[in-house]
Design a protein around this motif. Sequence first.
Motif, mmCIF file in Angstrom:
data_model
loop_
_atom_site.group_PDB
_atom_site.id
_atom_site.type_symbol
_atom_site.label_atom_id
_atom_site.label_comp_id
_atom_site.label_asym_id
_atom_site.label_seq_id
_atom_site.Cartn_x
_atom_site.Cartn_y
_atom_site.Cartn_z
ATOM 1 N N ALA A 212 34.939 28.798 -0.100
ATOM 2 C CA ALA A 212 35.460 27.735 0.770
ATOM 3 C C ALA A 212 36.041 26.596 -0.067
ATOM 4 C CB ALA A 212 34.358 27.225 1.693
ATOM 5 N N ALA A 213 35.421 26.325 -1.222
ATOM 6 C CA ALA A 213 35.941 25.262 -2.096
ATOM 7 C C ALA A 213 37.329 25.645 -2.628
ATOM 8 C CB ALA A 213 34.968 25.003 -3.243
ATOM 9 N N TRP A 214 37.506 26.898 -3.007
ATOM 10 C CA TRP A 214 38.835 27.371 -3.427
ATOM 11 C C TRP A 214 39.842 27.242 -2.277
ATOM 12 C CZ3 TRP A 214 38.586 32.673 -6.477
ATOM 13 C CH2 TRP A 214 37.982 32.447 -7.722
ATOM 14 N N ALA A 215 39.363 27.574 -1.085
ATOM 15 C CA ALA A 215 40.269 27.616 0.080
ATOM 16 C C ALA A 215 40.910 26.247 0.340
ATOM 17 C CB ALA A 215 39.511 28.092 1.314
ATOM 18 N N GLN A 216 40.184 25.175 0.014
ATOM 19 C CA GLN A 216 40.755 23.824 0.221
ATOM 20 C C GLN A 216 42.040 23.688 -0.596
ATOM 21 O OE1 GLN A 216 39.183 22.221 2.645
ATOM 22 N NE2 GLN A 216 37.804 23.986 2.503
ATOM 23 N N LYS A 217 42.032 24.219 -1.797
ATOM 24 C CA LYS A 217 43.232 24.155 -2.641
ATOM 25 C C LYS A 217 44.364 25.006 -2.063
ATOM 26 C CE LYS A 217 40.944 23.481 -7.071
ATOM 27 N NZ LYS A 217 41.152 23.628 -8.500
ATOM 28 N N PHE A 218 44.001 26.202 -1.597
ATOM 29 C CA PHE A 218 45.029 27.109 -1.044
ATOM 30 C C PHE A 218 45.691 26.500 0.187
ATOM 31 C CE2 PHE A 218 45.052 31.221 -3.226
ATOM 32 C CZ PHE A 218 44.060 30.970 -4.165
ATOM 33 N N ALA A 219 44.891 25.749 0.952
ATOM 34 C CA ALA A 219 45.410 25.181 2.200
ATOM 35 C C ALA A 219 46.583 24.236 1.934
ATOM 36 C CB ALA A 219 44.294 24.460 2.937
ATOM 37 N N LEU A 243 45.673 36.175 4.633
ATOM 38 C CA LEU A 243 46.112 34.797 4.419
ATOM 39 C C LEU A 243 47.369 34.504 5.245
ATOM 40 C CD1 LEU A 243 45.123 32.369 2.632
ATOM 41 C CD2 LEU A 243 47.054 32.898 1.134
ATOM 42 N N LYS A 244 48.343 35.411 5.213
ATOM 43 C CA LYS A 244 49.576 35.235 6.002
ATOM 44 C C LYS A 244 49.260 35.084 7.478
ATOM 45 C CE LYS A 244 51.597 39.042 4.189
ATOM 46 N NZ LYS A 244 52.418 39.806 3.279
ATOM 47 N N GLU A 245 48.446 36.027 7.971
ATOM 48 C CA GLU A 245 48.195 36.101 9.408
ATOM 49 C C GLU A 245 47.602 34.821 9.982
ATOM 50 O OE1 GLU A 245 45.680 39.677 9.838
ATOM 51 O OE2 GLU A 245 46.765 40.031 11.692
ATOM 52 N N ILE A 246 46.607 34.275 9.305
ATOM 53 C CA ILE A 246 45.882 33.183 9.966
ATOM 54 C C ILE A 246 46.166 31.803 9.390
ATOM 55 C CG2 ILE A 246 44.067 34.688 10.897
ATOM 56 C CD1 ILE A 246 42.236 33.580 8.687
ATOM 57 N N LEU A 339 36.989 35.662 3.435
ATOM 58 C CA LEU A 339 36.453 34.294 3.497
ATOM 59 C C LEU A 339 37.492 33.272 3.034
ATOM 60 C CD1 LEU A 339 32.863 34.948 2.062
ATOM 61 C CD2 LEU A 339 33.410 34.245 4.423
ATOM 62 N N LEU A 340 38.263 33.643 2.036
ATOM 63 C CA LEU A 340 39.290 32.730 1.516
ATOM 64 C C LEU A 340 40.312 32.408 2.616
ATOM 65 C CD1 LEU A 340 40.377 31.317 -1.071
ATOM 66 C CD2 LEU A 340 41.748 33.365 -1.485
#
Length: 365
Positions: A212-219, A243-246, A339-340
């Motif tokens: 989830a911490a990584w995901a903040q960067k991806f967002a 990642l594309k879909e959602i 999860l990402l």
Amino acid sequence: ELGLYSHFMQKEIHEQPQAVAATAEVFLDGGFVPENFGSNAREVFQSINSIKILACGTSYYAALTAKYWLESIAKIPTDVEIASEYRYRDVIADPQQLVITISQSGETLDTMEALKYAQSLGHCHSLSVCNVMESALPRASSLVLYTRAGAEIGVASTKAFTTQLVVLFGLAVTLGKLRGHIDAEREHAHTEALRQLPGSIQHALNLEPQVAAWAQKFAQKSSALFLGRGIHYPIALEGALKLKEITYIHAEAYPAGELKHGPLALVDENMPIVVIAPNDALLDKVKANMQEVGARGGELFVFTDLDSHFEAAQGVHLIRTPRHTGALSPIIHSIPVQLLAYHAALARGTDVDKPRNLAKSVTVE
Ligand code: M6R
């Protein structure tokens, strides 16, 4: 119905230990016997000379993963094709080929039409891997093994994918055993690996806060690259699709060896790169590919298992997945990429369970 969860996708991601255990039970209780797939499966499995798998979307990525197992464990030449392509080309029919369709819903029109087309050409052996009892595909197939994922509501497929992989792994071991490529010791090792799988998936789910911490960067990004090699390449594809879909972030997946043939031109310091890099025979190759990316300033987010000798460094972030699970490693590595995508979508505030423009079951062309 959601209980403690905020979204069906989150609930379904977390249901995977039970869904996988329920699906694996067929092989753990009954053994790797053809009869799990239908009463006449033994005869069919003995007579086939090759396999063709037809599917769409995430189910197609399950098929791509299965090709590795079917060729390495069962030694059967296996070809995988997107159903909507297969149905519109001139196919050379082979009555000794087993046609497998994979579908969560069992109602995907392109997959159904591809099966009908194969049958019209004289392919008589068909096997459906499906999650919905008595849906169109299993009804039209001579053999069937259902995944036991339970209802999947989120448009983004999660537990259907990992349970499809369990069935396909079980199929590879069943065929390998029947055709004399697996001795009792190997069979025992495969059984144990399946038995331990739900526990390893739970360990992977416990990585959620780190992912989830990584995901903040991806967002914050507009694009992402996913890399894998060998049997983990389909997992890179699946990660990019999720990642594309959602999140609506543009994402692409490549087998890492292809980087220098084009996609390396995309890499700069704004490009996050997810690498599925467990400790398998290709790890050194993947490391070399990562250096190519690192030298261009790309930020690397690496999923690697506890056994690999990897160090985090400037521009290289690591999350350690559970101890290497051999042939089942792609199933474990599906969890962090799901999860990402989920947490990046949360951070972006998109409609996780009902992404724009998409339907759960695609019954139109
Ligand atoms: O029901 P099916 O497995 O046949 O569906 C195939 C695809 O439409 C499906 O996997 C789709 O790609 C998912 N939304 C992926 O998350």
